[in-house]
Every structure is written in C-alpha cells, then in structure tokens.
Write an enzyme that holds these catalytic residues in place. Sequence first.
Site, mmCIF file in Angstrom:
data_model
loop_
_atom_site.group_PDB
_atom_site.id
_atom_site.type_symbol
_atom_site.label_atom_id
_atom_site.label_comp_id
_atom_site.label_asym_id
_atom_site.label_seq_id
_atom_site.Cartn_x
_atom_site.Cartn_y
_atom_site.Cartn_z
ATOM 1 N N ARG A 1 12.020 -12.791 -5.625
ATOM 2 C CA ARG A 1 12.061 -14.072 -6.346
ATOM 3 C C ARG A 1 11.968 -13.853 -7.864
ATOM 4 N NH1 ARG A 1 6.893 -17.060 -6.950
ATOM 5 N NH2 ARG A 1 8.265 -18.848 -7.074
ATOM 6 N N ASP B 1 5.624 -6.846 -0.269
ATOM 7 C CA ASP B 1 5.624 -8.300 -0.078
ATOM 8 C C ASP B 1 4.978 -9.051 -1.236
ATOM 9 O OD1 ASP B 1 6.744 -7.853 2.556
ATOM 10 O OD2 ASP B 1 4.736 -7.207 3.130
ATOM 11 N N THR C 1 5.460 4.714 3.677
ATOM 12 C CA THR C 1 6.838 4.742 4.144
ATOM 13 C C THR C 1 7.394 6.154 3.901
ATOM 14 O OG1 THR C 1 8.946 3.562 4.129
ATOM 15 C CG2 THR C 1 7.883 3.867 1.982
ATOM 16 N N ALA D 1 12.889 -3.197 4.360
ATOM 17 C CA ALA D 1 12.554 -4.178 3.320
ATOM 18 C C ALA D 1 12.934 -5.583 3.786
ATOM 19 C CB ALA D 1 13.308 -3.847 2.041
ATOM 20 N N GLY D 2 12.180 -6.568 3.317
ATOM 21 C CA GLY D 2 12.527 -7.960 3.601
ATOM 22 C C GLY D 2 12.309 -8.752 2.329
ATOM 23 N N HIS D 3 13.364 -8.977 1.560
ATOM 24 C CA HIS D 3 13.230 -9.634 0.261
ATOM 25 C C HIS D 3 13.689 -11.094 0.382
ATOM 26 C CE1 HIS D 3 13.333 -5.426 -1.824
ATOM 27 N NE2 HIS D 3 12.231 -5.666 -1.159
ATOM 28 N N GLY E 1 3.542 -16.863 -10.972
ATOM 29 C CA GLY E 1 4.141 -17.661 -9.897
ATOM 30 C C GLY E 1 3.201 -18.800 -9.540
ATOM 31 N N ASP F 1 -0.815 -20.262 -7.144
ATOM 32 C CA ASP F 1 -1.130 -21.606 -6.627
ATOM 33 C C ASP F 1 -2.062 -21.535 -5.411
ATOM 34 O OD1 ASP F 1 1.355 -20.336 -5.801
ATOM 35 O OD2 ASP F 1 1.578 -21.976 -4.366
HETATM 36 P P1 IMP Z 1 8.545 2.255 7.701
HETATM 37 O O1 IMP Z 1 8.940 2.125 6.282
HETATM 38 O O2 IMP Z 1 9.276 1.345 8.632
HETATM 39 O O3 IMP Z 1 8.564 3.686 8.165
HETATM 40 O O4 IMP Z 1 6.990 1.812 7.813
HETATM 41 C C1 IMP Z 1 5.942 2.559 7.165
HETATM 42 C C2 IMP Z 1 4.867 1.617 6.633
HETATM 43 O O5 IMP Z 1 5.398 0.892 5.529
HETATM 44 C C3 IMP Z 1 4.379 0.585 7.639
HETATM 45 O O6 IMP Z 1 3.005 0.325 7.392
HETATM 46 C C4 IMP Z 1 5.186 -0.653 7.282
HETATM 47 O O7 IMP Z 1 4.545 -1.836 7.665
HETATM 48 C C5 IMP Z 1 5.282 -0.509 5.770
HETATM 49 N N1 IMP Z 1 6.462 -1.153 5.199
HETATM 50 C C6 IMP Z 1 7.736 -0.737 5.277
HETATM 51 N N2 IMP Z 1 8.560 -1.567 4.620
HETATM 52 C C7 IMP Z 1 7.790 -2.535 4.099
HETATM 53 C C8 IMP Z 1 8.065 -3.677 3.272
HETATM 54 O O8 IMP Z 1 9.204 -3.954 2.870
HETATM 55 N N3 IMP Z 1 6.987 -4.445 2.939
HETATM 56 C C9 IMP Z 1 5.721 -4.133 3.327
HETATM 57 N N4 IMP Z 1 5.425 -3.061 4.069
HETATM 58 C C10 IMP Z 1 6.445 -2.264 4.467
#
Ligand code: IMP
Length: 467
Positions: free
Chosen positions: A21, A16, A240, A42-44, A454, A369
């Site tokens: 961006r 995160d 992960t 992932a959340g981009h 940024g 910022d």
């Molecule tokens: P998993 O990838 O869903 O198995 O989660 C394993 C760990 O990685 C957990 O603590 C999640 O919160 C973290 N995690 C997985 N994907 C992201 C991401 O895109 N951003 C931040 N943390 C992540």
Amino acid sequence: MSKGYSDVLIGTQFGDEGKARVIDVIGKNYDIIARFNGGPNAGHTIETKKGRIVLHQIPSGIFYPKTILYIGSGCVLNIEKLSKEISDIENFGVKLGKRLRISSQASIIQPHHILVDGITGKTIGTTKNGIGPAYADKALRIDGDRLLNIRMGDLLENEEYFLKAITTNLEHTLKTCQITDFDTTEFIKNFRKSFALVKQYIEKDTLFLNKQAENGKKILFEGAQSFMLDITRGIVPFVTSSNTMAGSAYVGGDLSPKFHRKTIGIAKAIMSRVGNGPFVSEYGGLRSEKYCMEDEGHRNTKEKESKLNVAAMLFSNDLFDLGRALRLLGNEYGASTGRPRRVGMLDFIQLKYAVLANGIDELWINKCDLLTDFTKTKCKKIPVVVEYQLGNGKIDYVPSSDETCRKIKPVIEYKTCFSGDISKIKSFAKLPKPLTTLLLDLERSVGCKLLGVGVGAKRDQFVLREK
Ligand code: IMP
C-alpha cells in the site's frame, strides 16, 4: 540525459507491514517497480474502490499504467500461479501488456519443490510454496545428470528439453518420497498452458535494468518477506530462504549498486509474525505461538475467532486474549495462506536494529488507527517495548539464535492512548497529541525520520510529513 536512480523499500519487521500500500502511494514517482527476492510466498494486498487485490509474484505498481513491473533474477517463480495472477489482474481491468518483464535468470519453482516443502517445511511453518527447496536446488545446481536449477530463460530457449528435466526431477521425488497420487500428465498439460501465457514477458537482456537506469529511469525495489526473515541475518532456522535485506536488491534485482539513492523501511504499529520462531513482544508468548500454529492445515481460526467476545478479550488481564482480540480487529490473517498471524507490541529495539542493519533513511508506519483499540483495554494505555533485558544486562540488538531470543525479557513502557476516527486526517499536526508524541518518541529511539503514517486501510488514508 541525466542518470536515473534506484530506491529500495523493505519491511522492517516480520512481514505483512503493508509494503504494497505504500508502493501504491509512492509508485507514481517511479518508472519501474522491481522485485528482487522471494516468490509466491509473498502476499501484497492493495485495497481499491473496486475491491481488494492480492499480489504474490508481480510487483505492486500495477495501478500506474506506464510503470514497468520487473521480476528480478533473485526471485523464484511458480509459472502456473503466475499465469493465474496475470489473468486475475487483467480481469480486474488492469492491462499488463509489455509492462511486465521477467528476468530470464529467475529460477522456476518445480512441482517437486512444492511436494518437498509440504513434507519438510512443517517445523518452520513455511507457506508450502516450495520456496526453500527451489533456492536449495539453485545452490545445488546439478545432481548426477539431473539438472536442478531451471530458469525462465532455459524454458524459453528449449521448452521440450527443460520440461523433460522438470519431469525427471518430479519423478525422482515421487519415487524417493513414495508419493503415488500425483498426476504427472495433468501437471505437464497445465504447465504448458501456463507457460504459453507467461513466456511473452521473459526479458532476455540481462542488462535490462542497468540500461533503463542509464537512460534516466527511476527504479523502486520492492522487498518481500521483510528483514527479520532474512536467511542470513534473521533468527535461523525460522526464516525464509532468500536475502530480504535492502542490500540484496542489488544482487537479485539485476542492477548495479552505483544507482542506489535511499532506503525506505515499512513498519506497522501493532506487529505480527506468521509461522514459528521467536517473537519477543508477542501477546501471550509461547501459548500464542502454539495456538496459531495449531491452525496449520485447518485455516479456520478467523471464523472461530470472529464468534468470540472481542470486548471481553480486549479487557482481559490475559495477554493471550488481548492478542486474539487485536488480531481480529486488525484482520491479521495471512493474505496468501489465511493463517492467523501472531500479534505483538511495537518493539523499538527490534525496529532500531532493522534501521541500523539496513541503513534505512526514511520510515513509514502503518495501522496507527488500530492503536485506538487500546482505549478499551483494562490499563487504557499503549504498551511498547523499549529495552531488552538478557540475564543481568541490556542488549540493543536482536540475537541470532532462537535460544537466546527466547530468554529476552522485554521492558515495556505504557504510552498514553487516544480515541476517535483518525482515518480522514491529512496532516501530521492534526493527529491526536498522544499519537504524535508516541511517533516522535519512536523516531528518536530508532534514529530515523518518520515520513508516512497509515491512518486507515484505504488507498489514500495516509498522513505524509514533509522531508
Ligand atoms: P517460506 O518463505 O514459505 O519458506 O516460509 C518461511 C517463513 O517465512 C515462514 O515462517 C513463513 O510464514 C514466513 N513468510 C514467508 N513469506 C512471508 C510473507 O510474505 N509475509 C510474512 N511471512 C512470510
């Protein structure tokens, strides 16, 4: 024609950091943006004039109409979510067409993976997307006569046979976990519909990227989940299930390493982490970790926190409250899950570790910022971690075990703060002096050139330094 090259961009902290961006800014310099690890966990996020869009499985270069978007074999894919993401992007007015290519060797997240993750992922605090079980089955390959690792290309070649294999795996899990409320018929119906949309994007040529690079194309690899969550080099088990490090782009990204040019690292000025696990610089320490994880399943912390008195919390002596205020002001709630992110001080030691372990050549730092919020704290200074004290000695790396990490005492230095709106500033020289001093300090400490700063959430709110 001269050969192309590839750059790798990764997050240097716990995720995160705002990777998408940065890609949205530098994407114009590349012909192809490629993912090499992870999946819908992932959340981009990209902010646009039309609103915000959150990408989960598709690379972040969607707003460059000629850019190819490649999903590599190291990714694990949820076909139903992918089909929805494709539709959402097209409804947003972006045409994907032939631009989206998905490796035939990428593995599929099957429904039993999601069910198992929901049961076993609680201690780690996974995103419950079935990521761990999908990678585990990829490694297991086969169990008796059950085929465990099913890939995009398999389905393309023989949809009936492999959908049957997916259903067999599902029924096996439903039986062993005694789950009775799963509608298998509905799943098969939806899966077929989703795959009918997705299959046109599958790339059969396993040398696709190599050929593109040979033909002069410039490739940018987009890392997901960040270095500190790497399955091998992160703090196990709070990681992960894929390799997130820069080098792994040349495994899961389907390109030979001979094309590598440089590695770009993304950080943010106030750190965050979601899920359980050690976080040396966390405001409020273990209390914050427990509080954020209590939200599991409820996902209502943002609403609750938005009713609190932010000014009082910022001014509080209690670091837990300071953390809550910074989370609210920085909107640090998961893009995929809505979970509250744990918030911490910028940590020079952790960042230097990431720079050295990944060979980062240039660094970008987001959310500078938000550092102005510290003018409203009691000490009116910006705290940063500059040393790790472990027992009677100092260490200059992040230890590999949970237990040792939790024994570290961060040594904090307080930097001068600055105020005012910096979001319209376009040159490094025009940034407030205390900010440039802090950034140059950081550059010296981590031993890597800082290239982008940024200064706001919008697409163009970056200050770029010349090389
Ligand atoms: P998993 O990838 O869903 O198995 O989660 C394993 C760990 O990685 C957990 O603590 C999640 O919160 C973290 N995690 C997985 N994907 C992201 C991401 O895109 N951003 C931040 N943390 C992540």
